[in-house]
Design an enzyme around this catalytic site. Structure first.
Site, PDB file in Angstrom:
ATOM      1  N   GLU A 113     -32.070   3.231 -23.852  1.00  0.00           N
ATOM      2  CA  GLU A 113     -30.884   3.829 -23.237  1.00  0.00           C
ATOM      3  C   GLU A 113     -30.511   3.099 -21.951  1.00  0.00           C
ATOM      4  OE1 GLU A 113     -29.244   8.130 -21.566  1.00  0.00           O
ATOM      5  OE2 GLU A 113     -31.283   7.993 -22.364  1.00  0.00           O
TER       6      GLU A 113
ATOM      7  N   HIS B   7     -34.887  12.753 -15.883  1.00  0.00           N
ATOM      8  CA  HIS B   7     -34.245  12.333 -17.117  1.00  0.00           C
ATOM      9  C   HIS B   7     -35.275  12.160 -18.232  1.00  0.00           C
ATOM     10  CE1 HIS B   7     -32.403   8.998 -19.637  1.00  0.00           C
ATOM     11  NE2 HIS B   7     -31.620  10.027 -19.852  1.00  0.00           N
TER      12      HIS B   7
ATOM     13  N   GLU C  36     -36.119  15.573 -19.507  1.00  0.00           N
ATOM     14  CA  GLU C  36     -35.018  16.097 -20.320  1.00  0.00           C
ATOM     15  C   GLU C  36     -35.136  15.635 -21.765  1.00  0.00           C
ATOM     16  OE1 GLU C  36     -31.004  14.496 -21.642  1.00  0.00           O
ATOM     17  OE2 GLU C  36     -31.088  14.397 -19.448  1.00  0.00           O
ATOM     18  N   HIS C  37     -35.470  14.368 -21.967  1.00  0.00           N
ATOM     19  CA  HIS C  37     -35.660  13.837 -23.317  1.00  0.00           C
ATOM     20  C   HIS C  37     -36.824  14.509 -24.027  1.00  0.00           C
ATOM     21  CE1 HIS C  37     -33.291   9.975 -23.991  1.00  0.00           C
ATOM     22  NE2 HIS C  37     -32.851  10.400 -22.820  1.00  0.00           N
TER      23      HIS C  37
END
Length: 444
Positions: free
Chosen positions: A153, A73, A76-77
């Protein structure tokens, strides 16, 4: 920028890379495998002027060691932060100028970067996605800046009762295994990841043999192949000749037996007004042919206003506004459960009703009318969903990256229609009597 989706059993090691056995395709769907092993799958949809493109990478949180928890993740950012030739602002400006809808998500078994554009802007979308995945800068500064965004997040998800209770449910069911850990990582694991670890994860897993590009809409297959070959031909990304390879943990020679769950109750306190509850049991693994019966079972339990739980919990007793049944299927694990949000004073009564309905269905199954209604809901959801190009793109890419056979719509409908009340009853007797897993998020 991102959304989270939906690892493998504890102690299981990734098998060595090996060629993917390519599955036959439905009519209208085309596949090309480049010499590098990168796969391209497209479906032309008549009568539309848009297209959806997805780049699927066969790595997700399932493939992370404990030291790299949250790395998929995180990466991905960071891939949106700029490349050799485009800054993060350049990427945003170029896509905004054509009204593109661009995003990405990380799942337990894969990661996907996707865009929806007008058909005339397909070349730009593919070029930007190819640039990001092959030529990102991944500087120390970008990693540090995005670390704070990811921590925000995680905090945001911790303020969402539905996210909290489902993460707790997975944690109780599967413990400290890849299946049981949250996809985004934790504050501790994200704080510990270094820029070099993120770069190494990218170099190790973002390789042509483990990537699928899917496209659906007003697209020409041969043109998409040409555009992908050009967009990914950076930094020698396509230079090596290889077969497409299976994603680690996803394509064992024989599908693993579904992982057992840990019975028990897990409780957390948050500043919410309601109590959020998920109660469930072990379900089916991905690829189980009984998944169509499972879809009808969960629909009959809690998939619509005529379902057992909606009628008993909401309509007859007024215990809750929302109650639903769900199933989660991974390659080596699965869950089936019920989710509900209630006032603290109604928790015990609601759980009594839910347990009683589950036991009744475990003993007797669903009646013929309920099976028929469940099949109708599944058919309609499938067909109406495929009127959207993004849904078609996701269906193509997901099936290809995890190695599932892509069935045409008529074949799926035939399998749904073939499910009998006896099939549902047998499945209910098996899955609804297993060890109970209960997750509770209550005011505190």
């Amino acid at each position: 920028m991102t959304s989270l989706h939906e690892h493998a059993p504890a102690g299981q090691q990734p098998p060595a890379d090996r060629p993917v056995a390519l599955q036959p395709l439905p009519a209208g769907v085309r596949r090309t495998v480049l010499p590098s092993g990168l796969r391209i799958v497209t479906e032309h949809v008549a009568g539309v002027r848009s297209a959806a493109i997805g780049v699927w990478i066969g790595v997700g949180s399932a493939h992370e060691s404990p030291a790299l928890h949250g790395g998929s993740h995180f990466l991905e950012h960071v891939l949106f932060k700029g490349t050799d030739t485009r800054s993060a602002l350049d990427i945003s400006v170029q896509l905004d100028e054509v009204g593109a809808e661009v995003n990405a998500f990380t799942a337990k078994e894969y990661t996907c970067f996707h865009a929806r554009v007008l058909d005339t802007d397909v070349p730009l979308a593919i070029d930007v996605l190819g640039d990001m995945l092959t030529s990102s800068s991944i500087t120390d500064e970008d990693v540090e800046a995005e670390r704070e965004v990811i921590l925000d997040e995680i905090a945001m998800h911790d303020d969402d009762p539905d996210d909290v209770v489902h993460n707790l449910f997975a944690e109780q069911a599967w413990g400290d295994t890849p299946y049981g850990r949250p996809i985004a990582g934790t504050e501790t694991s994200i704080a510990a990841l270094t820029a070099e670890q993120v770069r190494e994860f990218w170099r190790a897993h973002y390789t042509a043999p483990g990537i699928v590009v899917s496209a659906a809409g007003n697209v020409d297959h041969d043109e998409v192949v040409r555009l992908v070959a050009a967009a990914f031909d950076r930094r020698g990304f396509l230079d090596r000749t290889a077969d497409p390879v299976a994603a680690p943990l996803l394509h064992a020679p024989a599908r693993p037996a579904v992982q057992d769950v840990r019975a028990g109750t897990i409780v957390a306190e948050r500043g919410f007004e309601q109590v959020n509850v998920v109660l469930g049991r072990r379900g089916l693994a991905r690829g189980d042919e009984r998944r169509f019966a499972m879809g009808i079972l969960t629909t009959g339990l809690g998939g619509g206003t005529s379902s057992r739980l909606f009628q008993e919990v909401r309509e007859r007793r007024g215990l809750a506004y929302s109650v639903y049944a769900f199933t989660t299927q991974h390659v080596g694990a699965g869950l089936v459960g019920v989710g509900v949000g209630v006032l603290p004073s109604k928790v015990d009564a609601t759980l009594d009703v839910v347990r009683r309905e589950l036991e009744t269905v475990a003993e007797r199954g669903l009646d013929a009318d309920e099976v028929r209604r469940g099949a109708g809901q599944l058919r309609a959801g499938l067909v109406m969903g495929l009127e959207d190009t993004a849904s078609r793109m996701h269906r193509l890419g997901k099936a290809e990256i995890v190695g599932d056979r892509l069935l045409d719509v008529d074949a799926v409908i035939a399998r749904i229609d073939a499910v009998t009340p006896e099939d549902v009853a047998a499945l209910a007797a098996e899955v609804l009597r297993g060890p109970e897993v209960l997750a509770v998020v209550r005011p505190g």
